[in-house]
Write an enzyme that holds these catalytic residues in place. Structure first.
Site, PDB file in Angstrom:
ATOM      1  N   GLU A 172      36.545  20.672   2.720  1.00 22.93           N
ATOM      2  CA  GLU A 172      36.994  20.637   1.404  1.00 22.93           C
ATOM      3  C   GLU A 172      37.433  22.123   1.130  1.00 22.93           C
ATOM      4  OE1 GLU A 172      34.376  18.913   2.543  1.00 22.93           O
ATOM      5  OE2 GLU A 172      35.809  17.123   2.145  1.00 22.93           O
ATOM      6  N   ASP A 213      36.649  16.628   9.406  1.00 23.49           N
ATOM      7  CA  ASP A 213      35.502  16.337   8.473  1.00 23.49           C
ATOM      8  C   ASP A 213      35.368  17.797   7.666  1.00 23.49           C
ATOM      9  OD1 ASP A 213      33.610  15.179   6.855  1.00 23.49           O
ATOM     10  OD2 ASP A 213      32.105  15.373   8.566  1.00 23.49           O
ATOM     11  N   ASP A 242      31.768   9.795   2.227  1.00 27.62           N
ATOM     12  CA  ASP A 242      30.126   9.341   2.437  1.00 27.62           C
ATOM     13  C   ASP A 242      29.826   8.398   1.348  1.00 27.62           C
ATOM     14  OD1 ASP A 242      30.115  10.932   4.755  1.00 27.62           O
ATOM     15  OD2 ASP A 242      28.976  12.671   3.874  1.00 27.62           O
TER      16      ASP A 242
HETATM   17  O1  MIG Z   1      27.144  17.008   6.402  1.00 28.53           O
HETATM   18  O2  MIG Z   1      29.325  14.831  11.064  1.00 28.53           O
HETATM   19  O3  MIG Z   1      31.742  12.439   6.030  1.00 28.53           O
HETATM   20  O4  MIG Z   1      31.298  10.773   8.355  1.00 28.53           O
HETATM   21  O5  MIG Z   1      29.121  11.620  10.182  1.00 28.53           O
HETATM   22  C1  MIG Z   1      27.449  15.727   6.926  1.00 28.53           C
HETATM   23  C2  MIG Z   1      28.516  14.290  10.254  1.00 28.53           C
HETATM   24  C3  MIG Z   1      28.864  15.920   8.088  1.00 28.53           C
HETATM   25  C4  MIG Z   1      30.057  13.935   6.959  1.00 28.53           C
HETATM   26  C5  MIG Z   1      30.995  12.888   7.200  1.00 28.53           C
HETATM   27  C6  MIG Z   1      30.319  11.860   8.145  1.00 28.53           C
HETATM   28  C7  MIG Z   1      29.992  12.476   9.239  1.00 28.53           C
HETATM   29  C8  MIG Z   1      28.869  13.605   8.933  1.00 28.53           C
HETATM   30  N1  MIG Z   1      29.603  14.706   8.258  1.00 28.53           N
END
Ligand code: MIG
Length: 823
Positions: A450, A447, A525
């Site tokens: 980016e 995650d 998200d």
């Molecule tokens: O700033 O890890 O897209 O699936 O549950 C949010 C917490 C960070 C974004 C991900 C989401 C995940 C969440 N993350």
């Protein structure tokens, strides 16, 4: 405004976006003054000292590389490219006073010398497929510099193509918009965009590859440039489609179709084929931000089993760690992760753990307690954190230009990022995954890559962050968009090294072209809204048309308030998506299949069970995606490229060639119009036959998603199961949907589902053909190909018809060719 007449400054909510609305204002490459032929192509020398190289990689694949006002540099490197050396096909060159021409068996490249314009023509018909609308362009005077996101990134470069009157555009990876991108414009800049809605651009990924389709004939263009890039398909002007970037080379690949499937095949050759993930990745998955402690994880799994709902995977989101330190487990919440994995394993459930790129910035405290070397991930890290210590000691973290460590703020607070362009750093990062594998974790979820930074989500704060980049020491102007690709690569290669007998399973949010070699993906998200649900179909199909077959979305939506109806309709799409995972934000309503009551739960169960029965079919189409680059989750236009009714149809999809689904993406709707392409179709639920080439109206009460099987297809089904491995694929049922001549056929693909042995021929491909015969049908089971042997099992053949008593025959299949009569 004298130097900027053509430029408009567009202010968006999260930053300043430039659009070179009129690329005609840019400097043009000079005319050709001479050229040199080499074994694999031509180098053109231009009046202004620019150089252009056209390389023949295959009869249907030509590379164009331009360097403005200076020779093409010797260095030629891209993280996206999987295949660097091609066997040059036969080709020839000819020239006239006006032009230089390259001929392959499939394409003719015509280079007009003055002005320098490139046309691509079909070698058989000589019809122009794609043509420059103006010479390749560059911002020689720096007119755009002030408008650029990063003025220091480099020089703006662009190519403009004539826009066809009936030209349609597809691809560009993850875009929150409709299927057909005609009249749209897009930016590629990997961005963390929680709660994005239709039209938000850019979002998480950069896949600068698109398809043009005109009168049934397609071509592809892959603009392999990782700088912030721009695509305009007739938005600013109906004269042209153009693409450009804030730096780097004008470097693109032209794919000659005319078939989209053929282009996707070539694109996969160039940027990599998706390896087969473990078969359990096709199982149902459940997630939440976050399930903890361990007993909560157990309870969710217990609920699944008690309620007879299929489940293969449960996810651990960020709260399993010690204060968000990656490669650690919180000793209070997860004191014995291996024990948990074993317990869940006995119930057929695997753990996937989230791993963010942000490594907590933590200098060792004074009275540092030593960390036990063998299992640091289970030791308290409050005094020193082994990942930060090691990475700092080895100098693997990214720095700013001035030499300072780059310290973004992410979940752990002050953090550091790894320079994944360093081969040693990738290896180190990959090896760190021992901490997960040793504790029973089966897959990794990347995650925030980016990479997201709470200090500034636009990326501005990263523009002076330097990466090694093969000795170029370039900044994030070039490297931001490939950061996730390289993190996923480090992860995939680490899992492969640490566990060579098992296929890696990685999920990523951000990406660059080539990501399919290392990772599957999900669409980030989303919102728990009907509008967001409606985006599932065009987004999944577009990703499939962009080289990413293994896609999915948080089922039920991530942010906001869901409800039972929305969740059911979401499952009616995702039960056929490669990645089927229900997930929810930390403060949202609970959203597991049972949370809105038994009425909805019962419907969701029906679809999850059906997904598991369809696994042999899904796995067979997944293998096709691996082998050919043609995705399993398809827009209709991919199968019916000649049918204009499908060109902007984005509320229906197909799985492989045979299954068509028309989901409901609006509330309180229980009927819809369904477009069926030419041919005969069977309603999946009733076996009623329909003649295609038209719209039909169908009832779709909440428990029914309109679904059709193509006449002539055979759908292989397995037994019902609640997780992979619960029982063998015995019996296999072949649901036969004869066409008007009474024929049907398919090829079933099987392998062990878990090891990489399929790459060495350990698979089984069984072709089946059905023909009408006196009083019934004859099934021919061909001798299987490949050396995987699933043993003897039952094969049942069912002729589908609307009548009450289907014709059935059952045999014991022992892997030999045979024919079976069905009376
Ligand atoms: O700033 O890890 O897209 O699936 O549950 C949010 C917490 C960070 C974004 C991900 C989401 C995940 C969440 N993350």
């Amino acid at each position: 405004m004298k130097s900027l007449p053509a430029i408009f400054l567009c202010l968006f909510a999260f930053g300043v976006v430039i659009h070179a609305q009129d690329v005609t204002s840019l400097g043009k490459i000079g005319p050709v003054v001479s050229f040199a032929k080499s074994e694999d192509g031509v180098t053109l020398n231009c009046q202004d000292k620019s150089q252009v190289r056209l390389t023949v990689l295959a009869a249907d694949l030509i590379r164009v590389r331009a360097s403005f006002t200076k020779p093409i540099p010797a260095k030629d490197h891209s993280w996206a490219i999987a295949k660097e050396s091609w066997e040059t096909p036969p080709w020839r060159l000819s020239e006239t006073a006006e032009s230089i021409m390259i001929f392959t068996a499939e394409v003719e490249v015509v280079v007009h010398r003055s002005p320098l314009l490139i046309d691509f023509r079909d070698a058989r018909t000589h019809v122009v497929i794609n043509a420059d609308e103006q010479p390749m362009a560059y911002d020689a005077k720096g007119a755009l510099a002030a408008m650029m996101f990063d003025p220091k990134a480099g020089m703006f470069i662009a190519a403009a193509k004539k826009l066809g009157f009936d030209e349609h555009f597809y691809g560009l990876g993850e875009k929150a918009t409709q299927l057909d991108k005609r009249r749209g414009r897009f930016v590629n800049w990997n961005s963390d965009t929680p709660g994005y809605t239709e039209g938000k651009d850019p979002i998480y990924q950069t896949i600068p590859f698109y398809l043009g389709l005109q009168r049934g004939r397609a071509y592809g263009i892959f603009f392999d440039n990782s700088y912030r890039s721009y695509f305009d398909f007739g938005h600013a002007s109906q004269q042209r489609a153009w693409f450009g970037a804030e730096g780097g080379e004008l470097n693109y690949y032209f794919f000659c179709g005319p078939s989209i499937k053929k282009i996707l095949n070539r694109y996969a050759d160039l940027t990599g084929h998706m390896p087969m993930p473990p078969m359990w990745a096709l199982g149902n998955q459940q997630s939440r931000w976050s399930y903890y402690p361990d007993t909560m994880v157990e309870e969710v799994v217990r609920q699944y089993r008690e309620r007879d709902l299929p489940l293969d995977v449960i996810h651990l989101d960020i709260d399993y760690m010690q204060d968000y330190r990656v490669f650690t487990f919180d000793p209070k919440r997860f004191p014995n992760p291996k024990g948990l994995a074993d317990k869940l394993g006995k119930q057929g459930v695997k753990i996937v753990a989230i791993v963010d790129p942000g490594v907590k910035y933590q200098l060792p405290s004074k009275n540092t307690r030593p960390i036990n070397g063998a299992r640091p991930e289970l030791e308290p890290q409050d005094q020193r954190y082994y990942v930060f210590d090691e990475g700092r000691e080895k100098n693997y973290f990214q720095h700013r230009k001035n030499g300072d460590l780059f310290i973004p703020k992410v979940w752990p607070g002050d953090s550091v990022f790894v320079d994944y362009t360093l081969p040693e750093a990738r290896r180190w990062w990959g090896d760190l995954h021992r901490a997960y594998l040793d504790n029973g974790v089966a897959g990794i979820w990347n995650d925030m890559n980016e990479p997201s930074d709470f200090v500034d989500q636009t990326g501005k704060n990263q523009m002076d962050v330097v990466s090694y980049d093969e000795g170029e020491n370039s900044t994030h102007a070039k490297n931001r968009n490939v950061f996730a690709l390289l993190e996923a690569r480090a992860t995939y290669e680490g899992l492969e090294r640490l566990r060579p007998n098992k296929r890696p399973y990685v999920i990523t949010r951000a990406a660059y072209a080539g990501i399919q070699r290392y990772s599957t993906m999900w669409t980030g998200d989303t919102n728990s809204t009907w509008d967001a649900l409606a985006l599932n179909v065009p987004m999944f199909t577009t990703l499939g048309l962009s080289g990413e077959p293994f896609v999915g979305s948080d089922v039920g939506g991530f942010i906001g308030r869901g409800n039972g109806e929305l969740l059911v309709r979401a499952y009616q799409i995702s039960f056929l998506a490669p990645f089927c995972r229900n997930h929810k934000v930390i403060d949202g309503y609970d959203q597991e299949p049972w949370r809105f009551g038994k009425f909805y739960e019962d419907i969701i169960r029906k679809y999850l069970k059906l997904r598991y029965e369809l696994l042999p079919f899904l796995y067979t189409t997944l293998e096709e995606a691996h082998r050919t680059g043609v995705p399993l989750f398809r827009p209709l236009m991919l199968n019916y490229q000649d049918d204009p009714n499908t060109y902007n149809l984005d509320d229906e999809f197909m799985i492989g060639d045979d299954l068509l689904v028309a989901p409901i993406v609006k509330p309180d709707v229980t009927a819809r119009l369904v477009y069926l392409p030419k041919g005969v179709w069977y309603d999946y639920w009733t076996n009623k036959k329909y003649l295609g080439g038209t719209m039909i109206r169908l009832d779709a009460p909440l428990d029914t998603v309109p679904m059709f099987v193509r006449a002539g297809a055979i759908i292989p089904l397995g037994p019902q199961m609640n997780y992979l491995g619960e029982r063998p694929f015995d019996r296999m049922t072949f649901a036969i949907y004869p066409d008007d001549s009474g024929s049907a056929s398919t090829t079933l693909y099987e392998d062990d589902g878990i090891s990489p042995a399929y790459q060495q021929g350990a698979f089984r491909r069984t072709a089946l053909e059905v023909k009408r015969a006196a009083g019934g049908y004859v099934v021919s089971v061909r001798a299987p190909v490949g050396h995987y042997n699933p043993g003897t099992r039952k094969f049942s053949f069912v002729i589908k018809s609307a009548g009450p008593n289907p014709k059935v025959a059952t045999i014991a299949d022992d892997g030999r060719a045979r024919t079976v009569e069905i009376k």
